[in-house]
Design a protein around this motif. Structure first.
Motif, mmCIF file in Angstrom:
data_model
loop_
_atom_site.group_PDB
_atom_site.id
_atom_site.type_symbol
_atom_site.label_atom_id
_atom_site.label_comp_id
_atom_site.label_asym_id
_atom_site.label_seq_id
_atom_site.Cartn_x
_atom_site.Cartn_y
_atom_site.Cartn_z
ATOM 1 N N LYS A 32 13.095 -23.778 -28.278
ATOM 2 C CA LYS A 32 13.980 -24.935 -28.154
ATOM 3 C C LYS A 32 13.341 -26.183 -28.754
ATOM 4 O O LYS A 32 14.008 -26.992 -29.388
ATOM 5 N N GLY A 33 12.033 -26.331 -28.584
ATOM 6 C CA GLY A 33 11.329 -27.489 -29.122
ATOM 7 C C GLY A 33 11.203 -27.467 -30.636
ATOM 8 O O GLY A 33 11.117 -28.508 -31.277
ATOM 9 N N LEU A 34 11.197 -26.278 -31.234
ATOM 10 C CA LEU A 34 11.035 -26.155 -32.682
ATOM 11 C C LEU A 34 12.353 -26.087 -33.434
ATOM 12 O O LEU A 34 12.361 -26.141 -34.655
ATOM 13 N N GLN A 35 13.465 -25.963 -32.733
ATOM 14 C CA GLN A 35 14.754 -25.841 -33.403
ATOM 15 C C GLN A 35 15.127 -27.140 -34.090
ATOM 16 O O GLN A 35 15.002 -28.219 -33.531
ATOM 17 N N LYS A 36 15.584 -27.018 -35.326
ATOM 18 C CA LYS A 36 16.057 -28.176 -36.083
ATOM 19 C C LYS A 36 17.565 -28.297 -35.993
ATOM 20 O O LYS A 36 18.103 -29.367 -35.984
ATOM 21 N N HIS A 37 18.263 -27.166 -35.952
ATOM 22 C CA HIS A 37 19.722 -27.162 -35.912
ATOM 23 C C HIS A 37 20.171 -26.964 -34.469
ATOM 24 O O HIS A 37 19.834 -25.982 -33.839
ATOM 25 N N VAL A 38 20.927 -27.906 -33.977
ATOM 26 C CA VAL A 38 21.464 -27.805 -32.633
ATOM 27 C C VAL A 38 22.949 -27.519 -32.758
ATOM 28 O O VAL A 38 23.671 -28.223 -33.469
ATOM 29 N N GLU A 39 23.408 -26.479 -32.099
ATOM 30 C CA GLU A 39 24.817 -26.126 -32.186
ATOM 31 C C GLU A 39 25.663 -27.149 -31.449
ATOM 32 O O GLU A 39 25.333 -27.565 -30.355
ATOM 33 N N VAL A 40 26.749 -27.541 -32.082
ATOM 34 C CA VAL A 40 27.654 -28.532 -31.525
ATOM 35 C C VAL A 40 28.988 -27.857 -31.269
ATOM 36 O O VAL A 40 29.474 -27.087 -32.094
ATOM 37 N N ASP A 41 29.567 -28.126 -30.126
ATOM 38 C CA ASP A 41 30.884 -27.562 -29.820
ATOM 39 C C ASP A 41 31.906 -28.187 -30.740
ATOM 40 O O ASP A 41 32.023 -29.406 -30.822
ATOM 41 N N GLU A 42 32.646 -27.336 -31.441
ATOM 42 C CA GLU A 42 33.708 -27.802 -32.332
ATOM 43 C C GLU A 42 34.967 -28.031 -31.512
ATOM 44 O O GLU A 42 35.256 -27.285 -30.579
ATOM 45 N N PRO A 43 35.757 -29.046 -31.839
ATOM 46 C CA PRO A 43 37.005 -29.266 -31.096
ATOM 47 C C PRO A 43 38.001 -28.143 -31.350
ATOM 48 O O PRO A 43 37.982 -27.518 -32.406
#
Length: 141
Positions: A69-80
């Motif tokens: 989690k600390g090394l992740q660059k891309h964070v998934e975002v909930d799409e509308p």
């Protein structure tokens, strides 16, 4: 002391790279205020982290998850949702733009560029209009 601790840890985490990464994560956790599960014995945080891993007083799976989690660059975002998208586009649309359902917002008009883009071009006969008085309109109506 650290060499013996590393050799003890290799039994718990066989891959040395994974061991170093897990110990580094635990050491960072300790530095940020996490409570230690073994006696300090005047050791520094990396040695304490290795001792905790060797004695299995910390969850190595949780360490790996925190590391990832600390090394992740891309964070998934909930799409509308689609319905939300239609509502957003319909309310944020500028004047003269058509919503997803093909309707204009109340009070908007369709400009010529938007009409042509929708295949609803406006034909003109040269742009000449002639003035008429009200009596001619009354006769036709």
């Amino acid at each position: 002391m650290a060499r013996v601790t590393v050799e003890d840890c290799i039994v718990k985490i066989p891959n040395r790279f994974d061991l170093v990464m897990a110990a580094a994560q635990r050491s960072r956790d300790i530095s940020s205020g996490s409570s230690i599960t073994v006696d300090r014995d005047n050791d520094k945080n990396p040695v304490i982290a290795l001792r905790e891993i060797a004695e299995e007083t910390v969850d190595t799976g949780a360490l790996n998850e925190a590391l990832i989690k600390g090394l992740q660059k891309h964070v998934e975002v909930d799409e509308p949702e689609d319905d939300d998208m239609e509502r957003l586009i319909g309310s944020d649309a500028g004047a003269g733009s058509v919503g997803l359902d093909g309707r204009l917002a109340e009070g908007d008009t369709l400009d010529e560029d938007a009409a042509e883009g929708l295949g609803m071009g406006i034909e003109s006969d040269g742009g000449q209009f002639e003035d008429v008085d009200d009596s001619e309109l009354d006769r036709e109506g």
